[in-house]
Scaffold this motif. Structure first.
Motif, PDB file in Angstrom:
ATOM      1  N   GLY A 171     -28.641 -22.859 -38.120  1.00 49.33           N
ATOM      2  CA  GLY A 171     -28.441 -22.869 -36.683  1.00 49.33           C
ATOM      3  C   GLY A 171     -28.830 -24.181 -36.030  1.00 49.33           C
ATOM      4  N   ASP A 172     -29.630 -25.004 -36.713  1.00 45.24           N
ATOM      5  CA  ASP A 172     -30.068 -26.290 -36.168  1.00 45.24           C
ATOM      6  C   ASP A 172     -29.323 -27.478 -36.755  1.00 45.24           C
ATOM      7  OD1 ASP A 172     -31.854 -25.311 -34.355  1.00 45.24           O
ATOM      8  OD2 ASP A 172     -33.644 -25.646 -35.581  1.00 45.24           O
ATOM      9  N   LEU A 173     -28.337 -27.226 -37.607  1.00 42.93           N
ATOM     10  CA  LEU A 173     -27.615 -28.345 -38.221  1.00 42.93           C
ATOM     11  C   LEU A 173     -26.972 -29.247 -37.172  1.00 42.93           C
ATOM     12  CD1 LEU A 173     -25.943 -26.539 -41.243  1.00 42.93           C
ATOM     13  CD2 LEU A 173     -27.599 -28.419 -41.376  1.00 42.93           C
ATOM     14  N   ARG A 195     -25.697 -16.737 -51.472  1.00 42.08           N
ATOM     15  CA  ARG A 195     -24.422 -17.404 -51.250  1.00 42.08           C
ATOM     16  C   ARG A 195     -24.112 -17.681 -49.775  1.00 42.08           C
ATOM     17  NH1 ARG A 195     -20.703 -17.519 -54.977  1.00 42.08           N
ATOM     18  NH2 ARG A 195     -19.016 -17.119 -53.491  1.00 42.08           N
ATOM     19  N   THR A 196     -24.353 -16.699 -48.897  1.00 38.44           N
ATOM     20  CA  THR A 196     -23.796 -16.758 -47.553  1.00 38.44           C
ATOM     21  C   THR A 196     -24.227 -17.989 -46.771  1.00 38.44           C
ATOM     22  OG1 THR A 196     -23.873 -14.342 -47.540  1.00 38.44           O
ATOM     23  CG2 THR A 196     -23.440 -15.438 -45.444  1.00 38.44           C
ATOM     24  N   ARG A 197     -25.516 -18.248 -46.695  1.00 37.63           N
ATOM     25  CA  ARG A 197     -25.980 -19.364 -45.870  1.00 37.63           C
ATOM     26  C   ARG A 197     -25.644 -20.715 -46.499  1.00 37.63           C
ATOM     27  NH1 ARG A 197     -31.825 -16.771 -44.588  1.00 37.63           N
ATOM     28  NH2 ARG A 197     -31.402 -15.967 -46.684  1.00 37.63           N
ATOM     29  N   SER A 198     -25.503 -20.766 -47.841  1.00 41.09           N
ATOM     30  CA  SER A 198     -25.022 -21.997 -48.467  1.00 41.09           C
ATOM     31  C   SER A 198     -23.600 -22.292 -48.011  1.00 41.09           C
ATOM     32  CB  SER A 198     -25.047 -21.865 -49.992  1.00 41.09           C
ATOM     33  OG  SER A 198     -26.340 -21.601 -50.483  1.00 41.09           O
ATOM     34  N   GLN A 309     -29.583 -17.376 -38.492  1.00 37.82           N
ATOM     35  CA  GLN A 309     -29.870 -15.979 -38.829  1.00 37.82           C
ATOM     36  C   GLN A 309     -28.950 -15.014 -38.090  1.00 37.82           C
ATOM     37  OE1 GLN A 309     -31.431 -17.042 -41.558  1.00 37.82           O
ATOM     38  NE2 GLN A 309     -32.462 -15.070 -41.409  1.00 37.82           N
ATOM     39  N   LEU A 310     -28.525 -15.386 -36.898  1.00 33.79           N
ATOM     40  CA  LEU A 310     -27.604 -14.539 -36.148  1.00 33.79           C
ATOM     41  C   LEU A 310     -26.273 -14.415 -36.882  1.00 33.79           C
ATOM     42  CD1 LEU A 310     -26.952 -12.875 -33.651  1.00 33.79           C
ATOM     43  CD2 LEU A 310     -26.458 -15.007 -32.429  1.00 33.79           C
ATOM     44  N   ILE A 311     -25.821 -15.499 -37.498  1.00 33.75           N
ATOM     45  CA  ILE A 311     -24.601 -15.434 -38.311  1.00 33.75           C
ATOM     46  C   ILE A 311     -24.871 -14.651 -39.597  1.00 33.75           C
ATOM     47  CG2 ILE A 311     -22.870 -16.791 -39.553  1.00 33.75           C
ATOM     48  CD1 ILE A 311     -23.518 -19.117 -37.629  1.00 33.75           C
ATOM     49  N   ALA A 339     -21.286 -19.611 -31.878  1.00 34.65           N
ATOM     50  CA  ALA A 339     -20.244 -18.794 -31.254  1.00 34.65           C
ATOM     51  C   ALA A 339     -18.938 -18.890 -32.034  1.00 34.65           C
ATOM     52  CB  ALA A 339     -20.028 -19.242 -29.810  1.00 34.65           C
ATOM     53  N   ARG A 340     -18.641 -20.067 -32.568  1.00 37.25           N
ATOM     54  CA  ARG A 340     -17.417 -20.224 -33.379  1.00 37.25           C
ATOM     55  C   ARG A 340     -17.382 -19.196 -34.499  1.00 37.25           C
ATOM     56  NH1 ARG A 340     -13.433 -23.310 -35.748  1.00 37.25           N
ATOM     57  NH2 ARG A 340     -13.649 -23.991 -37.918  1.00 37.25           N
ATOM     58  N   TYR A 341     -18.520 -19.033 -35.187  1.00 43.09           N
ATOM     59  CA  TYR A 341     -18.554 -18.120 -36.328  1.00 43.09           C
ATOM     60  C   TYR A 341     -18.566 -16.661 -35.889  1.00 43.09           C
ATOM     61  CZ  TYR A 341     -18.643 -21.909 -39.546  1.00 43.09           C
ATOM     62  OH  TYR A 341     -18.247 -23.005 -40.262  1.00 43.09           O
TER      63      TYR A 341
END
Length: 545
Positions: A171-173, A195-198, A309-311, A339-341
């Motif tokens: 979220g901070d990228l 996998r997901t967050r990578s 984390q929200l995603i 929001a995009r995701y």
């Protein structure tokens, strides 16, 4: 007053896709939920029902369906409680999870399943590049220059990480990545535990137009371990750079550009206030910044939901299908990316356009949770005839508890205390004030009038002279309904558990039915690539390695 009605699994399934608001709430314990639940159900354990329901479902006009195991009557009780709290359109699922499955509908094991399945769909839709653990290890041994980022929160990074990685939550990228990736040539690898967050972290960097070759580490720390490689533990490395005002101004402008390219709408304070005062529609307001920033100042009544984390775990915060979501951060850039995701997941998501000094003008009502009773402290030493009830998590009870204490879940109180003298001293051991208060309220409603609280920890109990024991196998695994065994062993060196988990994760998309697949992927087909440089990245990837 109309009493809650049962509905069939087929009706509930149809409601999930009828375009109207619906909260499908599973009131079983966390372990039961993880053993199998409908894809779009949200977990709301009965033990914290009244405390969490107004947060998960802020509009009392929202249609709610409660579900349980089909025989414990927790769903019926939850529906009656919800009606008492003012919710108007309340139902319970006939037959619970058993009835759902008996109707030919799928139950999904695990947690955060919609987000996990969505991550796999993102990888397919964007052809997110990945690097294997063996290849990354080879790069490190050869001393190649690269940036290795951990897209998880600091506490997860500290627990275990790929050696040499730096914590920068997904979220901070958009806010901090430029500080750690100044070189446009250097390869960037993003990892998580699975996998997901990578996948999402790598794709966010590509979305933002970083010209670097960007990779997701295949299968994260679990894949690293399965490759026979050692993890690092105890790292506190983190990207903590704070952009100056000039950079923040640039971010605000860029947020607008990206919002337009990605069809992410901005809303002003007046619109948000109008939505929040609309009694017929649910509106969530989430602050997607870091913990430190949120604690410093935030919109009154907003919920803290760090963007990555929200995603990753959307159903933890968003229980109402078709609800409106408003995201806020200081520049809008992080909110636009998140929001995009969420929009690609099919959610109705917006970004607050107001600067921080206007946040105080938002009237975000706090959830109306019931008042919790205050309990007197238990006398020490405890009387011999005292009834000691331990309502902490089962794993905490196994580790250490007062000798003679009974471990109990809230919904089990009636059967456990059916023949107990209601004038007896009852001592409650809890580490969650919501659980403590609701258990105490139930006991009082059932005639128990002599309730006390034993606060503190096992160490403080021993210091006070109380006998503390451990029972590593009690409650049994079958009784520990609150514990998520599904994910327990995959990070503790159990390679078979890691293999099972990764197989589960990669197999989620194939298990979706047509309606579920459409719900999670319909907006992926409308994705955009606003940066020409993002298309150039594909050509650069073949030059790495």
């Amino acid at each position: 007053m109309r009493f809650p009605s049962p509905i069939s699994a087929s009706t509930a399934k149809a409601w999930l896709s009828d375009g109207q608001e619906l909260a499908l709430l599973d009131v079983r314990e966390a372990g039961e939920f993880a053993s199998g639940h409908p894809l779009f159900a949200a977990s709301l354990p009965f033990g914290v029902l009244e405390a969490k329901l107004p947060v998960l479902v802020p509009s009392t006009a929202c249609r709610i369906v409660f579900m349980d195991d089909g025989y414990s009557q927790r769903a019926e009780r939850a529906a009656e409680i919800a009606r008492g709290l003012g919710y108007q359109d309340v139902f319970f699922l006939d037959g619970g999870a058993t009835g759902w499955q008996r109707s030919g509908l799928s139950l999904f094991e695990g947690v955060f399943v919609p987000s996990k399945a969505f991550g796999e769909l993102v990888e397919q839709a964007f052809s997110v590049p990945h690097v294997s653990p063996e290849e990354l290890n080879r790069w490190q041994r050869e001393g190649r220059r690269l940036v290795l980022l951990d897209g998880r929160p600091p506490e997860e990074h500290h627990r275990m990480n790929i050696p040499g990685s730096i914590c920068l939550p997904n979220g901070d990228l958009a806010y901090r990545a430029s500080a750690i990736i100044p070189d446009p040539e250097i390869p960037v690898v993003v990892h998580c535990a699975g996998r997901t967050r990578s996948i999402i972290g790598a794709q966010i960097l590509r979305d933002l137009g970083f010209p670097n070759p960007v990779f997701a580490l295949e299968n994260g720390t679990q894949g690293w371990t399965l490759a026979g490689l050692d993890l690092e533990r105890g790292s506190d490395r983190a990207v903590e750079a704070v952009p100056d005002e000039e950079c923040r101004a640039t971010m605000r402008a860029r947020a607008r550009t990206l919002g337009e390219a990605w069809q992410v709408p901005f809303v002003d304070v007046a619109t948000v206030n109008a939505w929040l005062s609309d009694g017929l529609r649910t509106t969530y307001v989430f602050d997607v910044r870091s913990d430190t920033e949120f604690r410093s100042h935030h919109i009154e009544g907003a919920t803290h939901a760090p963007g990555g984390q929200l995603i990753q775990s959307t159903d933890h915060w968003v229980a109402v299908r078709r609800a409106r979501i408003v995201l806020a951060d200081d520049t809008g850039l992080r909110a636009v990316v998140v929001a995009r995701y969420l929009k690609m997941m099919g959610l109705d998501c917006h970004v607050l356009a107001a600067a921080e000094d206007a946040w105080g003008d938002i009237v975000s009502p706090r959830p109306l949770c019931p008042a919790m009773p205050d309990l007197p402290r238990a006398p020490v030493p405890l009387p011999r005839d005292a009834i000691v009830l331990d309502v902490r998590p089962s794993i905490a009870y196994r580790s250490a508890h007062i000798s003679g204490a009974q471990w109990v879940l809230r919904h089990q109180l009636g059967e456990r205390l059916n023949h107990v003298d209601k004038t007896a001293l009852v001592v409650l051991c809890a580490d969650d004030s919501d659980v403590l208060g609701l258990v105490a309220s139930d006991l009082r409603a059932n005639g128990f009038c002599n309730l006390t609280e034993l606060s503190g920890t096992a160490a403080s109990w021993r210091e006070a002279g109380l006998e503390v024991v451990s029972t590593p196998e009690q409650p049994s695994d079958a009784q520990a309904l609150d514990f998520v065994f599904f994910t327990h062993d995959r990070h503790s060196g159990n390679l078979e558990a890691a293999r099972r988990y990764l197989s589960w994760e990669t197999g989620l998309v194939s298990r979706l039915d047509a309606a579920e697949h459409l719900e999670l992927s319909r907006c992926l087909s409308r994705r955009t690539k606003p940066f020409a440089i993002a298309q150039q990245n594909e050509k650069r990837l073949s030059n790495v390695g």
